[in-house]
Design an enzyme around this catalytic site. Structure first.
Site, PDB file in Angstrom:
ATOM      1  N   LYS A 198       0.831  -1.210   0.000  1.00  0.00           N
ATOM      2  CA  LYS A 198       0.000   0.000   0.000  1.00  0.00           C
ATOM      3  C   LYS A 198       0.863   1.256   0.000  1.00  0.00           C
ATOM      4  O   LYS A 198       0.370   2.375   0.044  1.00  0.00           O
ATOM      5  CB  LYS A 198      -0.921   0.030   1.225  1.00  0.00           C
ATOM      6  CG  LYS A 198      -1.984  -1.029   1.240  1.00  0.00           C
ATOM      7  CD  LYS A 198      -3.166  -0.766   2.163  1.00  0.00           C
ATOM      8  CE  LYS A 198      -2.901  -0.436   3.549  1.00  0.00           C
ATOM      9  NZ  LYS A 198      -4.107  -0.404   4.402  1.00  0.00           N
TER      10      LYS A 198
ATOM     11  N   LYS B  30       2.712   2.091   2.517  1.00  0.00           N
ATOM     12  CA  LYS B  30       2.678   2.628   3.883  1.00  0.00           C
ATOM     13  C   LYS B  30       3.716   1.891   4.725  1.00  0.00           C
ATOM     14  O   LYS B  30       3.926   0.694   4.561  1.00  0.00           O
ATOM     15  CB  LYS B  30       1.310   2.369   4.513  1.00  0.00           C
ATOM     16  CG  LYS B  30       0.214   3.334   4.103  1.00  0.00           C
ATOM     17  CD  LYS B  30      -1.022   3.106   4.999  1.00  0.00           C
ATOM     18  CE  LYS B  30      -1.977   4.267   4.889  1.00  0.00           C
ATOM     19  NZ  LYS B  30      -3.093   4.159   5.854  1.00  0.00           N
TER      20      LYS B  30
END
Ligand code: C2G
Length: 130
Positions: free
Chosen positions: A44, A46
């Site tokens: 993602k 992240k």
């Protein structure tokens, strides 16, 4: 028993997350949180401050949460809905429309307004300034 599911990273747990979980639980009787693993977070884009295990322990301490399962990929939602007999999928409206395909699985899809002015990124930024 109405079963609700939501997905997320829930890093640096804050009141915006709690608001989401509280409203999600109010939509049913049993709330499942599919928590992004550290590996999926990398997909993602992240990098969470707390590891999966620590984020899981925090979520499991929240009165609204009944079960925490790992979110390992984008594709598992359809399977999760059937495996956990989910009636309602809930997520913040920053994802508005992105998961409407789950309706074809007989699952209600609800996008809830995000809590304004708070985000994990904002916390990290403001802490970085002190
Ligand atoms: N949220 C919110 N208000 C905020 C911040 C977050 O309502 N101020 C909600 C998000 O909309 C999401 C949940 O809290 O429903 C978790 O937020 P994140 O951890 O940022 O989730 P995200 O990285 O968007 O992961 O497959 C779906 C993804 O895993 C969702």
């Amino acid at each position: 028993m109405k079963r609700v599911i939501t997905y997320g990273t829930f890093d640096l747990l804050h009141y915006g997350h709690i608001n989401l979980l509280k409203r999600a639980k109010a939509l049913g009787d049993y709330l499942i949180v599919a928590l992004s693993t550290d590996e999926f977070n990398a997909l993602k884009g992240k990098k969470s401050y707390f590891s999966y295990d620590k984020r899981k322990a925090l979520l499991e301490a929240i009165r609204y949460v009944d079960l925490v399962i790992p979110e390992e990929n984008w594709e598992q939602k359809v399977n999760d809905i059937h495996e956990y007999h989910v009636d309602t999928f809930v997520i913040g409206n920053d994802w508005e429309g992105k998961f409407d395909f789950l309706k074809k699985e007989g699952c209600e899809v609800i996008y809830l307004p995000r809590t304004p002015e708070i985000s994990t990124t904002q916390i990290k930024t403001s802490l970085g300034k002190n």
